[in-house]
Design an enzyme around this catalytic site. Structure first.
Site, PDB file in Angstrom:
ATOM      1  N   GLY A  52       0.798  -1.215   0.000  1.00  0.00           N
ATOM      2  CA  GLY A  52       0.000   0.000   0.000  1.00  0.00           C
ATOM      3  C   GLY A  52       0.834   1.270   0.000  1.00  0.00           C
ATOM      4  N   ILE A  53       0.337   2.278   0.682  1.00  0.00           N
ATOM      5  CA  ILE A  53       1.033   3.563   0.748  1.00  0.00           C
ATOM      6  C   ILE A  53       2.409   3.399   1.379  1.00  0.00           C
ATOM      7  CG2 ILE A  53       0.981   5.847   1.851  1.00  0.00           C
ATOM      8  CD1 ILE A  53      -2.085   5.752   1.485  1.00  0.00           C
TER       9      ILE A  53
ATOM     10  N   TYR B  13     -12.636   2.578  12.143  1.00  0.00           N
ATOM     11  CA  TYR B  13     -11.375   2.838  11.441  1.00  0.00           C
ATOM     12  C   TYR B  13     -11.055   4.331  11.451  1.00  0.00           C
ATOM     13  CZ  TYR B  13      -8.037   3.604   7.712  1.00  0.00           C
ATOM     14  OH  TYR B  13      -6.938   4.023   7.010  1.00  0.00           O
TER      15      TYR B  13
END
Length: 315
Positions: free
Chosen positions: A31-32, A181
């Site tokens: 991911g990032i 989240y």
């Protein structure tokens, strides 16, 4: 005496050199976090990937080495959901100092049921916030050994519309995955801001910066097989979204600038330039609710109690 040369404008494609520096990126295998690690590796720094999975970390390192000749990249096993394992993970870094840590790793669940870490904490809050809170405590001697280290906390644009329930940080009363989240990322961002205030109060050379990636989609992210493979269908289907959001490679830019740019200061918030969703990184005003000092202080005290880490906490 000739005038000093002006600082060149920030260019995401031409990052300043950072030879000799050592950076830790949590969740740097995907991911990032992967793109943060890849971009930082291009500066000549040593980049350490913190990952729960040795196999995924190995794949990420292979991908970085293919794209960054001579990359100095390695990995340590890091499980933020297991608080007792963090001191040994820090020891396994085997470095004398750490110039920056990017708190990027995170868990994002889409649906119930509610899950917990082995320590009994709600999984997203326990990993995303409490794990990084405790990890920073154990990293502080290494960060303090560097001339001007930075703690860069990767928040989320999703946190902008959330508010913490300080009486239910574990989301036991009304669990909703997406909201939980967002709150876990908001807690991280409060921590990053409060950490800088506490560092300034003690005269520390370490600073703390908060960043967020804006809107970052897999379907707009360039392929990095086997770490990430984007199909032609996904690319074409996501084309209209590119007007508003971006890929995870661009989502990494605010955190990378927060690590490298000498003009960045502790206590700042960095995100994408266009509506906070896409584009090159820029400093943005700290969100109103994120500037609430009382919430940040109460969260810090609660985090001390929940992690068992004594770090600027009441006796």
């Amino acid at each position: 005496m000739p005038p000093a040369s002006p600082t060149p404008p920030w260019n995401v494609q031409r990052l300043p050199r950072a030879d000799g520096s050592v950076y830790l990126v949590t969740g740097g295998n995907a991911g990032i976090g992967y793109f943060v690690a890849e971009q930082l590796s291009a500066t000549g720094a040593t980049v350490v990937l913190g990952s729960r999975s040795p196999a995924k970390a190995e794949a990420a390192m292979d991908s970085i080495r293919m794209r960054v000749p001579g990359a100095r990249v390695r990995a340590v096993r890091l499980d933020l959901a297991d608080l007792a394992s963090l001191p040994s993970a820090v020891e396994s870094l085997a470095v004398d100092r750490l110039d920056a840590v990017v708190h990027n790793a995170g868990v994002a669940l889409d649906d119930p049921p509610r899950e917990e870490t082995g320590d009994g904490h709600e999984l997203m809050f326990g990993t995303n916030h409490l794990g990084h809170f405790a990890l920073t405590r154990w990293l502080m001697p290494l960060l303090s050994a560097a001339p001007a280290a930075r703690v860069v906390t990767m928040g989320s644009f999703a946190a902008k519309s959330e508010r913490l329930d300080l009486d239910d940080l574990q989301n036991r009363k009304d669990y909703r995955a997406k909201r939980t989240y967002g709150r876990s990322k908001l807690a991280q961002m409060y921590f990053g801001m409060e950490l800088d205030r506490r560092l300034r109060a003690t005269g520390s050379t370490v600073s703390s910066v908060v960043a967020h990636p804006g809107g970052a989609l897999d379907s707009l992210t360039p392929s990095r097989p086997p770490v990430h493979v984007r199909t032609t269908g996904a690319r074409l289907g996501a084309a209209p979204a590119a007007l508003l959001v971006q890929g995870k490679d661009a989502g990494a830019w605010p955190a990378v600038r927060a690590v490298l740019d000498p003009a960045v200061r502790g206590g700042e918030l960095w995100g994408p330039r266009v509506f906070g969703l896409r584009g090159e990184p820029r400093r943005e005003p700290v969100w109103d609710h994120l500037a609430d000092l009382s919430v940040a202080a109460r969260l810090w005290d609660a985090s001390c109690e929940l992690t068992g880490v004594s770090w600027g906490c009441p006796d």
